[in-house]
Design an enzyme around this catalytic site. Structure first.
Site, PDB file in Angstrom:
ATOM      1  N   ARG A 195      74.806  14.152  13.124  1.00 45.35           N
ATOM      2  CA  ARG A 195      73.570  14.562  12.448  1.00 45.35           C
ATOM      3  C   ARG A 195      73.889  14.893  10.994  1.00 45.35           C
ATOM      4  NH1 ARG A 195      72.457  19.526  12.745  1.00 45.35           N
ATOM      5  NH2 ARG A 195      72.724  19.714  14.994  1.00 45.35           N
ATOM      6  N   TYR A 251      49.061   7.856  -0.150  1.00 41.67           N
ATOM      7  CA  TYR A 251      49.316   7.317   1.192  1.00 41.67           C
ATOM      8  C   TYR A 251      48.697   8.274   2.232  1.00 41.67           C
ATOM      9  CZ  TYR A 251      51.757   5.830   5.369  1.00 41.67           C
ATOM     10  OH  TYR A 251      52.041   5.409   6.642  1.00 41.67           O
ATOM     11  N   ASP A 261      56.803   8.959  -5.320  1.00 44.72           N
ATOM     12  CA  ASP A 261      56.906   8.024  -4.198  1.00 44.72           C
ATOM     13  C   ASP A 261      56.955   6.615  -4.784  1.00 44.72           C
ATOM     14  OD1 ASP A 261      56.409   6.288  -2.053  1.00 44.72           O
ATOM     15  OD2 ASP A 261      55.170   7.753  -0.987  1.00 44.72           O
ATOM     16  N   LYS A 281      59.319  -0.386   4.064  1.00 43.98           N
ATOM     17  CA  LYS A 281      58.545  -1.385   3.322  1.00 43.98           C
ATOM     18  C   LYS A 281      59.494  -2.328   2.566  1.00 43.98           C
ATOM     19  CE  LYS A 281      55.346   1.289   4.998  1.00 43.98           C
ATOM     20  NZ  LYS A 281      54.787   2.417   4.294  1.00 43.98           N
TER      21      LYS A 281
HETATM   22  C1  LIG Z   1      54.518   3.769   4.558  1.00 45.32           C
HETATM   23  C2  LIG Z   1      54.495   4.750   3.447  1.00 45.32           C
HETATM   24  C3  LIG Z   1      54.962   6.061   3.627  1.00 45.32           C
HETATM   25  C4  LIG Z   1      55.432   6.578   4.979  1.00 45.32           C
HETATM   26  O1  LIG Z   1      56.597   5.967   5.405  1.00 45.32           O
HETATM   27  P1  LIG Z   1      56.988   5.704   6.949  1.00 45.32           P
HETATM   28  O2  LIG Z   1      58.278   4.994   6.841  1.00 45.32           O
HETATM   29  O3  LIG Z   1      55.882   4.910   7.545  1.00 45.32           O
HETATM   30  O4  LIG Z   1      57.106   7.048   7.585  1.00 45.32           O
HETATM   31  C5  LIG Z   1      54.954   6.908   2.532  1.00 45.32           C
HETATM   32  N1  LIG Z   1      54.506   6.495   1.331  1.00 45.32           N
HETATM   33  C6  LIG Z   1      54.030   5.245   1.128  1.00 45.32           C
HETATM   34  C7  LIG Z   1      53.539   4.846  -0.216  1.00 45.32           C
HETATM   35  C8  LIG Z   1      54.014   4.332   2.176  1.00 45.32           C
HETATM   36  O5  LIG Z   1      53.529   3.098   1.988  1.00 45.32           O
END
Ligand SMILES: *Cc1c(COP(=O)(O)O)cnc(C)c1O
Length: 384
Positions: free
Chosen positions: A51, A103, A175, A200
């Site tokens: 961990r 998001y 982000d 993504k």
């Molecule tokens: C998908 C997404 C998240 C969340 O990420 P996960 O991997 O689905 O937990 C956060 N911010 C943005 C802009 C996203 O597209």
């Protein structure tokens, strides 16, 4: 390898990677282990329990730090787990100023989970960064931005937000999921923490859920690493390996995402049934100049509306596409299509949604890296 020795396209292949010391394997092994043998109590090679540390994760963390032009990387089991760790830097009574086109999962975490722990979030428009100052008070600790935003493709000036954050001693979180480090490196513009859903573009193949944080400040890194280890939302080594494999082609994929995105944005703009086309690369995009200043390209995320603005017309298009798969998520090699009003943003009241420009017929595309002729033909037959 030091972070800034090579250009991005080289770092994507080599950063953090050294041949495996045991065998010389050129690819980082998947260290599928929960613990490590010690010669005597405390006499170990920097690895005690998985961990806390895992060698596959360490390599990925170093690689992500290098490609975001940061010093430190920390990986998590998902983008939301990374988001959760950042908010845990705060204490009851603290306030955060957040961009309002956010998001949905981040909005949900803030309003449904952390609001109950006494943290206050102000969701405001930030296309004009000057708007932020009026919401700052002595409890404000953090500014949280996403740029470009989902699904309206708004652009926020990272450097302008950073000036405000520094003047008031606030942490600026960015982000960077939508842009990926190929198009934008927010630490270079003064962000303190870069956040990714590596699910993504970084992973890029729609086969893993993963999150990451990158920063330069060692005390922030220490606090976030403490949260990572204490709360335990770490990724498994196999998932780290998939992201490591994904980032090696980030530049090649992003180049094609950008080319295909540009071609489709122009095609849609010329289509008689299409209303507005939202794409960061258009000169008429309200913050195109800021995008040009902080981005190296404009990406493959496009939203558009229909002149006949209603949900039924949008759904007809969504059902007719064959290559564009109807699905949530984005950033994979395959093209996806989605309808925010009934999918990702269905929980937002219709009036609020429409006030912000998220109209009934708005369709979002994550343009993949297939042949552009096939993608345009698919849209042509679907829109009619
Ligand atoms: C998908 C997404 C998240 C969340 O990420 P996960 O991997 O689905 O937990 C956060 N911010 C943005 C802009 C996203 O597209």
């Amino acid at each position: 390898m030091s972070n800034n020795q090579y250009k991005l396209n080289t770092k994507l292949i080599h950063a953090g990677i050294t041949p495996d010391p045991t065998t010389g394997a050129i690819m980082t092994p998947i260290y599928q282990t929960s613990t490590y043998v010690q010669a005597g109590p405390g006499d170990h090679k920097g690895y005690e329990y998985a961990r806390t540390q895992n060698p596959t994760r360490t390599v990925l963390q170093d690689a992500l730090a290098a490609i975001e032009n940061g010093k430190y990387g920390l990986c998590f089991g998902s983008g939301m787990a990374a988001t959760d760790a950042v908010v845990k830097l705060l204490a009851p009574g603290d306030e955060v100023i957040v961009s309002n086109d956010l998001y949905g999962g981040t909005y949900r975490l803030m309003t449904k989970i952390f609001a109950n722990y006494g943290i206050k979030f102000h969701f405001i428009g930030m296309q004009d960064a000057g708007n932020i100052t009026q919401y700052i008070n002595s409890n404000t600790k953090m500014i949280w931005i996403e740029t470009p935003t989902n699904p309206l493709l708004n652009v926020i000036d990272i450097a302008a937000c950073s000036v405000i954050a520094k003047a008031h001693n606030l942490i600026l979180v960015c982000d960077n999921t939508f842009a990926s480090p190929y198009l934008q490196t927010p630490l270079d513009h003064g962000a303190d923490i870069v956040l990714h859903s590596a699910t993504k573009y970084l992973g890029g193949h729609s086969d893993v859920v993963h999150g990451a944080l990158i920063m330069n400040d060692s005390s922030l890194e220490e606090r976030l690493r403490f949260i990572q280890n204490s709360c335990g939302a770490v990724p498994g080594p196999h998932d780290c390996w998939l992201v490591l494999r994904g980032i090696k082609t980030l530049h090649v994929r992003m180049q094609r995402h950008c080319e295909n995105g540009e071609a489709i944005a122009h095609y849609l703009r010329s289509h008689p049934k299409v209303g507005k086309v939202l794409w960061v690369g258009f000169e008429e995009h309200p913050n195109h100049e800021i995008a040009k200043k902080q981005m190296r390209g404009f990406g493959g995320m496009i939203s558009f509306t229909l002149k006949d603005d209603n949900i039924d017309e949008a759904i007809k298009v969504l059902k007719k596409t064959e290559l564009f798969a109807l699905a949530e998520s984005l950033g994979g090699v395959e093209s996806l299509i989605g309808h925010p009003a009934t999918m990702t943003h269905a929980s937002i009241p219709r009036e609020d949604r429409i006030k912000n420009g998220l109209v009934d017929s708005l369709i979002r595309l994550s343009v993949g890296i297939e042949d552009i002729d096939d993608l345009i033909e698919d849209l042509r037959q679907a829109i009619g």
